[in-house]
Design an enzyme around this catalytic site. Structure first.
Site, short mmCIF file in Angstrom:
data_model
loop_
_atom_site.label_atom_id
_atom_site.label_comp_id
_atom_site.label_asym_id
_atom_site.label_seq_id
_atom_site.Cartn_x
_atom_site.Cartn_y
_atom_site.Cartn_z
N GLU A 100 -21.76 -61.50 13.11
CA GLU A 100 -22.27 -62.70 12.43
C GLU A 100 -21.42 -63.11 11.22
OE1 GLU A 100 -26.15 -61.71 10.78
OE2 GLU A 100 -25.33 -59.92 9.82
N ARG B 284 -19.14 -68.02 33.82
CA ARG B 284 -19.25 -68.53 32.45
C ARG B 284 -18.65 -67.58 31.43
NH1 ARG B 284 -25.55 -70.10 32.91
NH2 ARG B 284 -25.27 -72.30 33.42
N HIS C 113 -32.50 -60.26 15.04
CA HIS C 113 -33.33 -59.14 14.58
C HIS C 113 -33.80 -58.22 15.71
CE1 HIS C 113 -33.28 -61.92 11.21
NE2 HIS C 113 -33.49 -60.87 10.44
N VAL C 114 -33.58 -58.62 16.94
CA VAL C 114 -33.90 -57.71 18.06
C VAL C 114 -33.18 -56.37 17.83
CG1 VAL C 114 -33.48 -57.32 20.53
CG2 VAL C 114 -34.27 -59.55 19.74
N GLN C 115 -31.98 -56.47 17.24
CA GLN C 115 -31.17 -55.26 17.01
C GLN C 115 -31.78 -54.32 15.98
OE1 GLN C 115 -26.75 -56.77 16.70
NE2 GLN C 115 -28.18 -58.42 16.28
N ILE D 296 -28.36 -50.90 9.86
CA ILE D 296 -27.75 -50.99 11.20
C ILE D 296 -26.28 -51.36 11.08
CG2 ILE D 296 -29.93 -51.57 12.34
CD1 ILE D 296 -28.79 -54.46 12.62
N ASP D 297 -25.88 -51.95 9.94
CA ASP D 297 -24.49 -52.41 9.80
C ASP D 297 -23.48 -51.26 9.65
OD1 ASP D 297 -25.62 -54.86 9.88
OD2 ASP D 297 -24.96 -55.53 7.91
N ARG E 66 -22.76 -58.18 8.56
CA ARG E 66 -22.55 -59.16 7.48
C ARG E 66 -21.13 -59.07 6.93
NH1 ARG E 66 -25.52 -62.05 3.75
NH2 ARG E 66 -27.11 -62.09 5.34
N GLY F 89 -33.20 -54.61 4.32
CA GLY F 89 -33.59 -54.89 5.71
C GLY F 89 -34.07 -53.61 6.39
O1 F6P Z 1 -28.08 -55.65 6.19
C1 F6P Z 1 -28.48 -55.54 7.50
C2 F6P Z 1 -28.64 -56.89 8.12
O2 F6P Z 1 -29.16 -56.57 9.36
C3 F6P Z 1 -27.38 -57.75 8.20
O3 F6P Z 1 -26.55 -57.47 9.27
C4 F6P Z 1 -27.97 -59.13 8.31
O4 F6P Z 1 -27.08 -60.12 7.88
C5 F6P Z 1 -29.14 -59.04 7.41
O5 F6P Z 1 -29.58 -57.70 7.46
C6 F6P Z 1 -30.24 -60.01 7.78
O6 F6P Z 1 -31.39 -59.67 7.09
P1 F6P Z 1 -32.71 -60.53 6.89
O7 F6P Z 1 -32.66 -61.67 7.85
O8 F6P Z 1 -33.80 -59.57 7.20
O9 F6P Z 1 -32.72 -60.94 5.46
#
Ligand code: F6P
Length: 344
Positions: free
Chosen positions: A223, A163, A273-275, A127-128, A172, A10
């Site tokens: 997530e 709220r 994915h904004v992050q 980013i993780d 992940r 990613g």
């Molecule tokens: O590994 C980084 C990460 O941003 C995870 O946090 C996320 O689950 C994953 O990539 C999502 O990646 P993509 O949607 O690009 O396959």
């Protein structure tokens, strides 16, 4: 030396800054010739690359994403993958390959070094922030800032409407972004993969806060967080073509459960994915630049099979073998002794 560079897995903010630093020091100090492979390992196997020099990288420092392109997948997914990688090394007269990647790409790099003895150096990105052996991966700081900015904005609308807002961030296997953005953004509860959650406990925190007259609450969830066994129905798992669970959406399940159990109006926001997008923070630009400079130095020290890493604010080389196949979880002292103090 003739040095190849690839970005795998990613994307994340700071990739272009790493490449720029490698090229700058490689060309001007070491007199290297540098090439960048397109689309990660696909570009190596297909010998698709671009010649890189200082002039071609002007303006790259603040640019998000990776101008080389990136993919998941590896040479090990193809019957002739390893042969094609060796062929690329031979035909392109490569003296070294710098692999900028997360756990997946660094595992491939480590295996290629072990299996074929290829001259490879790794740079940890994601980013993780879950790569073992380094205190920080670049991209993480930017993602935390993006998530914190979003949480700040959500506070005012949540307060206006009384709220609960459930904010889902990436993470992940580890909850680094959730923990840091949750602390920075004043979350009422933070849920991370390292600690399965009990939805009744979450609701208890919210009720306690509401009993004190504070209606609006922010719940930050990674997530990859999961309910403690027997406490709540989890979601069905969906896998991508590489066998990775496709995450994203746990916030909706949690928001519904909170609203049902507490009666508090609850909404969910998925940052997704904004992050990963946009310009890196100043911190990540500096870290990426330090990593890039050290990676090309590692090449000239023949530190093959190693990865540049940040430990106690110094950049060092650690053997890839010691980092791959493992995940660096959240510092649970930070979670329990700092973040939890503000729950409820
Ligand atoms: O590994 C980084 C990460 O941003 C995870 O946090 C996320 O689950 C994953 O990539 C999502 O990646 P993509 O949607 O690009 O396959």
């Amino acid at each position: 030396m003739r040095v190849g560079i690839l970005t795998g897995g990613g994307d994340c903010p700071g990739l272009n800054a790493v490449i720029r630093a490698i090229v700058r020091k490689g060309e001007t100090v070491h007199g290297d010739e540098l090439i960048g492979f397109h689309d990660a390992w696909d570009g190596v196997m297909e010998q698709r690359f671009t010649q890189l020099d200082v002039a071609s990288l002007r303006g790259m420092l603040p640019r998000g994403g990776t101008f080389l392109g990136t993919r998941r997948g590896s040479p090990y997914d193809h019957a002739d993958g390893l042969d094609r990688v060796q062929e690329a090394f031979r035909e392109q007269r490569l003296d070294a390959l710098i692999v900028i990647g997360g756990n997946g790409s660094l595992t491939v790099a480590s295996k290629l070094f072990d299996d074929l003895g290829l001259p490879i150096v790794g740079v940890p990105k994601t980013i993780d922030n879950d790569v073992v052996g380094t205190d920080l991966t670049f991209g993480f700081n930017t993602a935390v800032q993006i998530a914190t900015d979003a949480i700040d904005r959500l506070h005012t609308t949540a307060e206006s409407h009384d709220r609960v807002m459930v904010v889902e961030v990436m993470g992940r296997h580890s909850g680094w972004i959730a923990t840091h953005a949750g602390i920075a953004g004043g979350a009422t509860v933070i849920l991370i993969p390292e600690r399965p959650f009990d939805i009744d406990e979450v609701c208890e925190h919210l009720r306690r806060r509401h009993d004190r007259g504070r209606y609006a609450s922010i719940v930050v969830v990674a997530e990859g967080c999961e309910p403690r066994e027997g406490t709540m129905q989890g979601r069905d798992k969906v896998y991508d073509q590489f066998g990775h669970v496709r995450l994203g959406g746990v916030a909706e399940t949690i928001a519904n459960a909170i609203e049902q159990r507490t009666g508090f109006e609850t909404r969910m926001v998925l940052l997704g994915h904004v992050q990963r997008g946009g310009t890196p923070t100043a911190f990540d630009r500096v870290l990426s630049t330090r990593y890039g400079v050290s990676a090309i130095d590692a090449v000239h020290l023949s530190a093959w099979g190693s990865m540049v890493a940040l430990q106690c604010n110094d950049i060092i080389n650690v053997p890839l073998r010691e980092t791959v196949g493992r995940t660096r979880g959240v510092d649970m002292h930070l979670y329990h002794e700092v973040a939890e103090v503000f729950f409820g």
